[in-house]
Design an enzyme around this catalytic site. Structure first.
Site, short mmCIF file in Angstrom:
data_model
loop_
_atom_site.label_atom_id
_atom_site.label_comp_id
_atom_site.label_asym_id
_atom_site.label_seq_id
_atom_site.Cartn_x
_atom_site.Cartn_y
_atom_site.Cartn_z
N SER A 71 0.82 -1.21 0.00
CA SER A 71 0.00 0.00 0.00
C SER A 71 0.85 1.27 0.00
O SER A 71 1.97 1.28 0.50
CB SER A 71 -0.90 0.03 1.24
OG SER A 71 -1.65 -1.15 1.34
N1 SAH Z 1 -0.92 -3.71 3.63
C1 SAH Z 1 -0.38 -4.64 2.68
C2 SAH Z 1 -1.33 -4.71 1.51
C3 SAH Z 1 -1.27 -5.96 0.75
S1 SAH Z 1 -2.45 -6.02 -0.59
C4 SAH Z 1 0.96 -4.09 2.24
O1 SAH Z 1 1.10 -2.87 2.26
O2 SAH Z 1 1.86 -4.84 1.89
C5 SAH Z 1 -3.75 -6.93 0.12
C6 SAH Z 1 -3.47 -8.37 0.40
O3 SAH Z 1 -4.70 -8.98 0.79
C7 SAH Z 1 -2.95 -9.19 -0.76
O4 SAH Z 1 -1.69 -9.70 -0.43
C8 SAH Z 1 -3.99 -10.33 -0.91
O5 SAH Z 1 -3.40 -11.58 -1.23
C9 SAH Z 1 -4.62 -10.35 0.46
N2 SAH Z 1 -5.99 -10.89 0.57
C10 SAH Z 1 -7.04 -10.76 -0.29
N3 SAH Z 1 -8.14 -11.36 0.21
C11 SAH Z 1 -7.77 -11.89 1.43
C12 SAH Z 1 -8.47 -12.63 2.44
N4 SAH Z 1 -9.76 -12.96 2.32
N5 SAH Z 1 -7.77 -13.00 3.55
C13 SAH Z 1 -6.46 -12.69 3.70
N6 SAH Z 1 -5.75 -11.98 2.76
C14 SAH Z 1 -6.40 -11.59 1.66
#
Ligand code: SAH
Length: 209
Positions: free
Chosen positions: A61
Site C-alpha cells: 500500500s
Molecule cells: N498492507 C499490505 C497490503 C497488501 S495487498 C501491504 O502494504 O503490503 C492486500 C493483500 O490482501 C494481498 O496480499 C492479498 O493476497 C490479500 N488478501 C485478499 N483477500 C484476502 C483474504 N480474504 N484473507 C487474507 N488476505 C487476503
C-alpha cells in the site's frame, strides 16, 4: 541519500503534509524501515508516493494510506488487532508497534513466507501470522479492539462486524475495482456506526479455501 533520511522525507512530504499528525503513528512510521518490505529490485522506489507491486499480482500500500488507516484506527497498547491481507508486512509492523498483539492473515502463502523474517529483523514479536481467509481464520481470537482490511469486499462482511469488540473500530475499503471508499465502523454495544472516508483503490477481498 540514506534510507533513514528518505523515510523522514516521506513522512514529512507525503504524510504530515496531508494532515496525519498523530505522534504515535509518526513515531511508528519512523521505526519501521520501509525499504525492508519492498521487493529487492524495487528498493530504489521504496519511498515513492504510491503503491508498489508485490508477487502474485498484489500490492504494497501507498505510505500515506497506511498512515491514514492507522491514524483513523487509533490502536492502543492494550488492543488486540486483526489485519486482513498481510502482503509485505509493512502495515503489520506499524500496527505491531502500537498495539498489544496483531493477528494478521494472508491468503497467498508465497507472500506470508517472507514476512516473519522481516518482523524478526525488527525485533517484532507480538504478531501472529496466519495463511488463509482473514474473515474466518482468527475467529477464535475474537473479539478484536481494531480490525484493518487491506483488501476490498463489495459489501461489508457481517462476519467481520461480529468479531469487533464493544468500543471497537474497523477500517476497510469497500467497493468495486473502479469505485471504492474507506469506511470506518465503530461498535457501541449492539449499535454499529458507519462513516465514509477517502476514495481508495485496493485489491479485491477474495474468499479463501
Ligand atoms: N498492507 C499490505 C497490503 C497488501 S495487498 C501491504 O502494504 O503490503 C492486500 C493483500 O490482501 C494481498 O496480499 C492479498 O493476497 C490479500 N488478501 C485478499 N483477500 C484476502 C483474504 N480474504 N484473507 C487474507 N488476505 C487476503
Amino acid at each position: 541519500m540514506r534510507a533513514d533520511d528518505s523515510n523522514e522525507r516521506m513522512i514529512r512530504d507525503q504524510i504530515v503534509a496531508r494532515g496525519v499528525t498523530d505522534r504515535r503513528v509518526l513515531d511508528a512510521l519512523r521505526s519501521v524501515p520501509r525499504e525492508l518490505f519492498v521487493p529487492s529490485h524495487l528498493r530504489s522506489c521504496a519511498f515513492e508516493d504510491g503503491p508498489l507491486p508485490l508477487e502474485r499480482g498484489q500490492t504494497i500500500s501507498q505510505p500515506f494510506i497506511v498512515a491514514l488507516m492507522t491514524e483513523v484506527l487509533r490502536p492502543t497498547a492494550n488492543d488486540s488487532v486483526l489485519e486482513i491481507g498481510t502482503g509485505s508486512g509493512y502495515q503489520t509492523a506499524i500496527l505491531a508497534r502500537l498495539a498489544r498483539v496483531v493477528y494478521s492473515a494472508e491468503l497467498e502463502p508465497d507472500l506470508a513466507r517472507d514476512v516473519r523474517a522481516r518482523l524478526d529483523q525488527l525485533g517484532i514479536t507480538n504478531v501472529v501470522l496466519g495463511v488463509g481467509d482473514g474473515v474466518h481464520i482468527f475467529r477464535d481470537q475474537a473479539p478484536f479492539n481494531a480490525i484493518l482490511s487491506a483488501a476490498a469486499p463489495l459489501e461489508v462482511p457481517d462476519e467481520l462486524l461480529e468479531q469487533l469488540a464493544d468500543g471497537g473500530r474497523m477500517i476497510i475499503p469497500i467497493g468495486s475495482a473502479d469505485l471504492q471508499f474507506l469506511y470506518l465502523f465503530e461498535r457501541q454495544g449492539k449499535e454499529i456506526k458507519r462513516r465514509q472516508l477517502d476514495p481508495v483503490r485496493f485489491v479485491p477481498l477474495r474468499s479463501g479455501p
